[in-house]
Design a protein around this motif. Structure first.
Motif, mmCIF file in Angstrom:
data_model
loop_
_atom_site.group_PDB
_atom_site.id
_atom_site.type_symbol
_atom_site.label_atom_id
_atom_site.label_comp_id
_atom_site.label_asym_id
_atom_site.label_seq_id
_atom_site.Cartn_x
_atom_site.Cartn_y
_atom_site.Cartn_z
ATOM 1 N N ARG A 7 0.908 -1.010 0.005
ATOM 2 C CA ARG A 7 -0.109 0.018 -0.009
ATOM 3 C C ARG A 7 0.873 1.397 0.071
ATOM 4 N N ILE A 8 1.762 1.205 0.789
ATOM 5 C CA ILE A 8 2.849 2.272 0.826
ATOM 6 C C ILE A 8 3.482 2.555 -0.522
ATOM 7 N N GLN A 9 3.882 1.583 -1.302
ATOM 8 C CA GLN A 9 4.459 1.384 -2.560
ATOM 9 C C GLN A 9 3.429 2.108 -3.606
ATOM 10 N N ASN A 18 2.591 14.251 -8.821
ATOM 11 C CA ASN A 18 2.300 15.717 -7.848
ATOM 12 C C ASN A 18 3.090 16.213 -6.491
ATOM 13 N N TYR A 19 4.007 15.000 -6.364
ATOM 14 C CA TYR A 19 4.926 15.318 -5.226
ATOM 15 C C TYR A 19 5.662 16.685 -5.077
ATOM 16 N N ASP A 20 6.322 17.113 -6.184
ATOM 17 C CA ASP A 20 7.101 18.180 -6.266
ATOM 18 C C ASP A 20 6.131 19.294 -5.943
ATOM 19 N N MET A 25 7.506 21.888 2.129
ATOM 20 C CA MET A 25 7.853 21.583 3.598
ATOM 21 C C MET A 25 8.976 20.459 3.550
ATOM 22 N N GLN A 26 8.688 19.645 2.573
ATOM 23 C CA GLN A 26 9.798 18.501 2.548
ATOM 24 C C GLN A 26 11.348 19.127 2.385
ATOM 25 N N ARG A 27 10.973 19.935 1.406
ATOM 26 C CA ARG A 27 12.453 20.842 0.693
ATOM 27 C C ARG A 27 12.991 21.366 2.126
ATOM 28 N N ILE A 29 12.341 20.843 5.031
ATOM 29 C CA ILE A 29 13.182 19.882 6.051
ATOM 30 C C ILE A 29 14.599 19.448 5.658
ATOM 31 N N VAL A 30 14.860 19.073 4.449
ATOM 32 C CA VAL A 30 15.934 18.508 3.936
ATOM 33 C C VAL A 30 17.038 19.855 3.991
ATOM 34 N N ASP A 31 16.577 21.071 3.558
ATOM 35 C CA ASP A 31 17.700 22.141 3.683
ATOM 36 C C ASP A 31 17.953 22.165 5.225
ATOM 37 N N ILE A 71 11.223 2.752 -2.512
ATOM 38 C CA ILE A 71 10.237 1.319 -2.542
ATOM 39 C C ILE A 71 9.213 1.524 -3.743
ATOM 40 N N ALA A 72 9.205 3.002 -4.086
ATOM 41 C CA ALA A 72 8.263 3.061 -5.148
ATOM 42 C C ALA A 72 9.061 3.574 -6.569
ATOM 43 N N PRO A 73 8.852 2.513 -7.497
ATOM 44 C CA PRO A 73 9.222 2.810 -8.708
ATOM 45 C C PRO A 73 9.116 4.232 -9.421
ATOM 46 N N ALA A 74 8.041 4.707 -9.320
ATOM 47 C CA ALA A 74 7.598 6.044 -9.903
ATOM 48 C C ALA A 74 8.485 7.038 -9.247
ATOM 49 N N MET A 75 8.729 6.847 -7.974
ATOM 50 C CA MET A 75 9.479 8.051 -7.202
ATOM 51 C C MET A 75 10.898 7.774 -7.843
ATOM 52 N N LEU A 76 11.556 6.884 -8.000
ATOM 53 C CA LEU A 76 12.984 6.603 -8.643
ATOM 54 C C LEU A 76 13.022 7.037 -9.982
ATOM 55 N N ALA A 91 14.306 -0.920 -3.231
ATOM 56 C CA ALA A 91 14.510 -1.584 -2.172
ATOM 57 C C ALA A 91 13.824 -0.762 -1.037
ATOM 58 N N ASP A 92 13.808 -1.858 0.036
ATOM 59 C CA ASP A 92 13.076 -1.429 1.381
ATOM 60 C C ASP A 92 14.003 -1.121 2.392
ATOM 61 N N ILE A 93 14.047 0.255 3.046
ATOM 62 C CA ILE A 93 15.170 0.611 3.907
ATOM 63 C C ILE A 93 15.109 -0.626 5.150
ATOM 64 N N SER A 110 12.270 12.177 5.841
ATOM 65 C CA SER A 110 10.504 11.935 5.734
ATOM 66 C C SER A 110 10.100 10.779 5.182
ATOM 67 N N ALA A 111 10.979 9.723 5.328
ATOM 68 C CA ALA A 111 10.607 8.397 4.904
ATOM 69 C C ALA A 111 10.553 7.228 6.334
ATOM 70 N N LEU A 112 11.319 7.433 7.449
ATOM 71 C CA LEU A 112 11.503 6.220 8.344
ATOM 72 C C LEU A 112 9.986 6.339 9.027
ATOM 73 N N ASP A 200 -1.022 13.516 -1.753
ATOM 74 C CA ASP A 200 -0.305 13.820 -2.543
ATOM 75 C C ASP A 200 1.302 13.994 -1.777
ATOM 76 N N LEU A 201 1.375 13.869 -0.458
ATOM 77 C CA LEU A 201 2.699 13.680 0.263
ATOM 78 C C LEU A 201 2.402 12.505 0.585
ATOM 79 N N GLY A 202 1.701 11.570 0.322
ATOM 80 C CA GLY A 202 1.679 10.391 0.413
ATOM 81 C C GLY A 202 1.480 10.043 1.992
HETATM 82 C C1 LIG Z 1 7.465 11.711 2.129
HETATM 83 S S1 LIG Z 1 8.676 11.010 0.799
HETATM 84 C C2 LIG Z 1 10.059 11.679 1.011
HETATM 85 C C3 LIG Z 1 11.044 11.934 -0.129
HETATM 86 C C4 LIG Z 1 12.247 12.739 0.057
HETATM 87 N N1 LIG Z 1 13.171 11.956 0.845
HETATM 88 C C5 LIG Z 1 12.076 14.021 0.546
HETATM 89 O O1 LIG Z 1 12.487 14.520 1.557
HETATM 90 O O2 LIG Z 1 11.507 14.673 -0.487
HETATM 91 C C6 LIG Z 1 8.925 9.568 1.448
HETATM 92 C C7 LIG Z 1 9.841 8.342 0.468
HETATM 93 O O3 LIG Z 1 9.867 7.265 1.126
HETATM 94 C C8 LIG Z 1 9.600 6.085 0.331
HETATM 95 N N2 LIG Z 1 9.476 4.994 1.113
HETATM 96 C C9 LIG Z 1 8.497 4.956 2.097
HETATM 97 N N3 LIG Z 1 8.736 3.721 2.924
HETATM 98 C C10 LIG Z 1 9.835 3.170 2.283
HETATM 99 C C11 LIG Z 1 10.614 1.844 2.698
HETATM 100 N N4 LIG Z 1 10.341 0.925 3.579
HETATM 101 N N5 LIG Z 1 11.995 1.694 1.930
HETATM 102 C C12 LIG Z 1 12.250 2.634 1.077
HETATM 103 N N6 LIG Z 1 11.608 3.775 0.709
HETATM 104 C C13 LIG Z 1 10.523 4.052 1.417
HETATM 105 C C14 LIG Z 1 8.433 6.383 -0.496
HETATM 106 O O4 LIG Z 1 8.210 5.855 -1.673
HETATM 107 C C15 LIG Z 1 8.760 8.192 -0.754
HETATM 108 O O5 LIG Z 1 9.227 8.243 -1.838
#
Ligand SMILES: C[S@@+](CC[C@H](N)C(=O)[O-])C[C@H]1O[C@@H](n2cnc3c(N)ncnc32)[C@H](O)[C@@H]1O
Length: 255
Positions: A7-9, A18-20, A25-27, A29-31, A71-76, A91-93, A110-112, A200-202
């Motif tokens: 489901r996450i994928q 749509n994500y960008d 806010m995610q930007r 956070i990275v900054d 984990i999501a091919p479209a993101m890659l 791959a899965d973290i 923003s993935a953990l 859209d932020l998933g």
């Molecule tokens: C909210 S987005 C953050 C994306 C990017 N790191 C950013 O800061 O803009 C979360 C990303 O984590 C990925 N993700 C979620 N669970 C994951 C997992 N178990 N392994 C790898 N990627 C995962 C999602 O597919 C998504 O692309």
């Protein structure tokens, strides 16, 4: 907690294009995370790289060979166009296809919150070189708290308090870690905009055994009415995201 990976994928595959547009806010956070010194490393990985913003930032900050994992091919697919020099791994973290001590710098933004945290932290520590830098962000318990209550989402175990998150970092053996938190607030003028942003932020629900199929139209309408009453009263609805930032080094010995 039993997170449904498929489901996450699916959620992130759908939101990739749509994500960008909604990820301002995610930007930020990275900054904020990369605003302080980043070590010079031969290889660096971005775990849950999404559309590649973190990789693009790393490409400017270091000379490292870059690897993006998601984990999501479209993101890659999106990330590869933003950062063509990087290598990518679907791959899965929680189960990374890399040898121990592969990276001098490990980033995850923003993935953990989508992972079993203990398992993800163990993998992050395993693939990072002794002395390597670990830079992480995730979301804490105030994130969408009222919104999640409205929708009846029983996912409180996914969003820890800062103290609980610190305990997980300590248990993972990242003894030198420095943590801080910051709350970002997004304001919406309509129910529809708020729902779209979370989607859209998933940032929807991802626990196995729950789903929109369980929510009837009447229930949905009731939520919408509650939100619209709030918007009528104050002119907007605010959705808070409480973010934890972690900067750590993997110990050189015993790590
Ligand atoms: C909210 S987005 C953050 C994306 C990017 N790191 C950013 O800061 O803009 C979360 C990303 O984590 C990925 N993700 C979620 N669970 C994951 C997992 N178990 N392994 C790898 N990627 C995962 C999602 O597919 C998504 O692309």
């Amino acid at each position: 907690m039993n997170l449904c990976k498929s489901r996450i994928q699916r959620q992130f595959n759908r939101s990739a294009l749509n994500y960008d547009a909604v990820a301002g806010m995610q930007r930020e956070i990275v900054d904020e995370l990369l605003g302080e010194r980043v070590v010079e490393a031969k290889t660096a990985v971005d775990l849950g790289c999404g559309t590649g913003y973190g990789l693009a930032r790393l490409a400017k900050l270091t000379q490292a060979d870059l690897v993006g994992v998601d984990i999501a091919p479209a993101m890659l697919h999106c990330a590869a166009s933003v950062c063509p020099a990087a290598r990518f791994s679907l791959a899965d973290i929680e189960s990374l296809p890399f040898n121990d001590a592969s990276f001098g710098l490990t980033l995850s933004c923003s993935a953990l919150q989508w992972c079993e945290l203990d398992q993800a932290l163990a993998e992050i520590k395993r693939v990072t070189k002794p002395g390597g830098q670990i830079l992480l962000t995730s979301f804490l318990s105030d994130t969408l708290a009222e919104w999640r209550r409205l929708w009846g989402l029983d996912d409180t175990r996914r969003f820890l308090s800062l103290t609980e998150f610190q305990a997980k970092i300590d248990q993972a053996g990242l003894s030198s870690a420095r943590l801080w938190s910051k709350t970002y607030t997004q304001r919406f003028l309509s129910f529809h905009d708020a729902v779209s942003s979370v989607r859209d932020l998933g940032a929807g629900n991802a626990e196995a055994g729950t789903g929109k199929g369980l929510m009837g139209k009447r229930q949905l309408r009731a939520i919408q009415q509650q939100v619209e009453v709030l918007i009528d009263d104050q002119g907007y609805i605010e959705l808070p995201y409480e973010v934890v930032f972690v900067r750590a080094r993997k110990d050189r010995v015993g790590g």
